[in-house]
Write an enzyme that holds these catalytic residues in place. Structure first.
Site, PDB file in Angstrom:
ATOM      1  N   GLU A 261       0.876  -1.176   0.000  1.00  0.00           N
ATOM      2  CA  GLU A 261       0.000   0.000   0.000  1.00  0.00           C
ATOM      3  C   GLU A 261       0.912   1.223   0.000  1.00  0.00           C
ATOM      4  OE1 GLU A 261      -3.038  -0.195  -0.514  1.00  0.00           O
ATOM      5  OE2 GLU A 261      -3.483  -2.279  -0.056  1.00  0.00           O
TER       6      GLU A 261
ATOM      7  N   CYS B 175      -1.929   9.275   2.588  1.00  0.00           N
ATOM      8  CA  CYS B 175      -1.515   8.664   1.316  1.00  0.00           C
ATOM      9  C   CYS B 175      -2.523   8.913   0.209  1.00  0.00           C
ATOM     10  CB  CYS B 175      -1.253   7.178   1.498  1.00  0.00           C
ATOM     11  SG  CYS B 175      -2.678   6.240   2.093  1.00  0.00           S
TER      12      CYS B 175
END
Length: 473
Positions: A216, A250
């Site tokens: 991720e 993110c």
């Protein structure tokens, strides 16, 4: 000291591997018990978790921690508890005609010991959300939290030790060298959340053990304002999402694409929207600091380079305060007319800085997105369904939210993950359960099978049956 930590890491892994081998398929009740203990950890220690993260950041809004970390994790655990029985069930799979009356089944089983490397920006959520999926799937779990949030990491180690036996789940604390040792352990699955550069190193280390990885990562996630959008609502959404956790997210909008001729007007609207959210900055408990002086300097250097290149830099400072590196608060900053060679336009920003770029037509916006590496998220604002469909079909991103930001992340019935440079694999909800399971295909042969007639010695019977097989397939 490092060798001692590595020896301890090896011992923890061996303990969990041995425990898994003795109990390779935990019952539904045991898995639910582990999830309930994880929920208790989340709910009973809210104040301690918020305080530790606030101390690590030097200023982190407790409300942001409660909403973006504790609430999200709690909702995910409850979703898993409600659906775990169905996820675990051995499923029927259709059987092709030549193999009837045999039957196909698919059995999801735990893979073993799962390693989780979590980052500093959302230290609780990005450690415990994947642990939820791994425990639901019946695995043992080792977590390596970030060394940039040492107070939280120490707290997590203590809390996990209080709620779980070490052979169920435990936490490994340490610096980057410990992290390197951690990702070299022969886990049965490894999940890493962090930067693309470190993700490449993690993938290489895992490859030596043929360990499957879920990465991720991040990237430059665009927000696109279509000419048909509700501008005030779009500005409000992006301003909030860009400044949540001071942009250290993110999936935060990294840059904004707006119709040609509108960037100055839109920048003015952004400045007003940001000022409404945070009328002051330095002592405002709602506004989060940058996690470290090094990260603060990196962001400041990027803005300085843009200013020196002739870009239009707009700093939003409603109360006229003086902020510095030591307090690690950073002014929300808008940048217009930034050259494509600037660091601001090449690197993931990960801070409260928003470049605004104009485009002439939807083709140009699509081309701009596609020239860069594939982002973790994409945001589109507008009412024009034709343009929306084009952007959805002609760009590739890990996930999308339309007419808002970041909400695809919290959909437990949808997978969350990147693509290309923004990651591989996915988790959340059933997708996380499946990531940390081996879906074992099983074929159950029937006593009525005619398969033996296709075995040697070959002859006329074989040829007749073979012709029939070709016809029915």
């Amino acid at each position: 000291m490092l060798q001692t930590r590595q020896d301890a890491l090896g011992a923890q892994f061996a303990l969990q591997r041995g425990a898994f081998e003795k109990e390779p398929f935990p019952s539904l009740d045991l898995r639910k018990d582990r999830l309930k203990r994880l929920l208790a950890l989340t709910e009973q220690h809210e104040a301690e978790i918020c305080s530790a993260i606030d101390a690590d950041f030097s200023a982190r809004s407790a409300q942001e921690t409660r909403l973006a970390e504790l609430f999200v994790v709690g909702a995910g655990i409850r979703h898993a508890l409600a659906h775990l029985r169905g996820w675990m069930r051995e499923r029927r799979v259709a059987t092709s005609l030549p193999f009837l009356p045999g039957r196909n089944r698919l059995l999801p089983q735990p893979v073993g010991v799962v390693g989780i490397v979590s980052p500093w920006n959302y230290p609780f959520q990005l450690a415990i959300a994947p642990a939820t999926a791994a425990l639901a799937a019946g695995n043992r779990v080792l977590i390596k939290p970030s060394e940039l949030t040492p107070k939280f990491s120490a707290l997590l180690e203590r809390l996990v030790g209080e709620h779980f036996a070490p052979d169920e789940m435990s936490v490994v604390v340490g610096d980057a060298e410990v992290g390197k040792a951690f990702v070299s352990v022969p886990f049965d699955h490894l999940l890493f959340t962090g930067s693309t550069a470190i993700g490449r190193q993690v993938a290489m280390a895992a490859a030596a053990n043929l360990t499957p990885v879920t990465l991720e990562l991040g990237g430059k996630s665009p927000a696109i304002f279509d000419a048909s959008c509700d501008l005030d609502a779009a500005v409000s959404s992006v301003a909030y999402s860009k400044l949540l956790n001071a942009g250290q997210t993110c999936i935060a909008p990294d840059y904004l694409l707006v119709p040609q001729g509108q960037s100055q007007m839109i920048a003015t609207k952004f400045a007003a929207a940001m000022a409404r959210l945070y009328p002051s900055l330095r002592n405002n408990p709602d506004y989060t600091a940058i996690v470290s002086e090094r990260h603060h300097r990196r962001l400041s250097d990027m803005v300085a380079e843009a200013r020196e290149s002739g870009a239009d830099v707009i700093e939003v400072n409603p109360a006229g305060e003086k902020l510095g590196v030591t307090d690690r608060k950073m002014l929300p900053t808008l940048v217009r007319n930034a050259g494509e060679d600037l660091r601001l336009m090449r690197e993931e920003i990960f801070g409260p800085v928003l470049p605004i770029i104009e485009y002439a037509k939807v083709d140009d916006a699509i081309d701009h997105v596609n020239r860069a590496e594939r982002p973790l998220a994409l945001y589109w604002f507008g009412r024009d369904s034709g343009n929306r469909q084009r952007v959805m079909r002609e760009t590739i991103a890990g996930g999308v939210t339309v007419n808002d930001c970041m909400l695809h992340l919290v959909q437990e019935r949808q997978p969350f993950g990147g693509v290309g440079a923004s990651g591989m694999g996915a988790y959340h909800g059933e997708w996380g359960f499946r990531t940390f399971s081996k879906e074992k295909p099983i074929f159950l042969q029937s006593k009525l099978s005619a398969g033996a007639l296709l075995r040697p010695p070959y002859g006329k019977t074989f040829e007749r049956l073979f012709r029939l097989l070709k016809l029915i397939t």
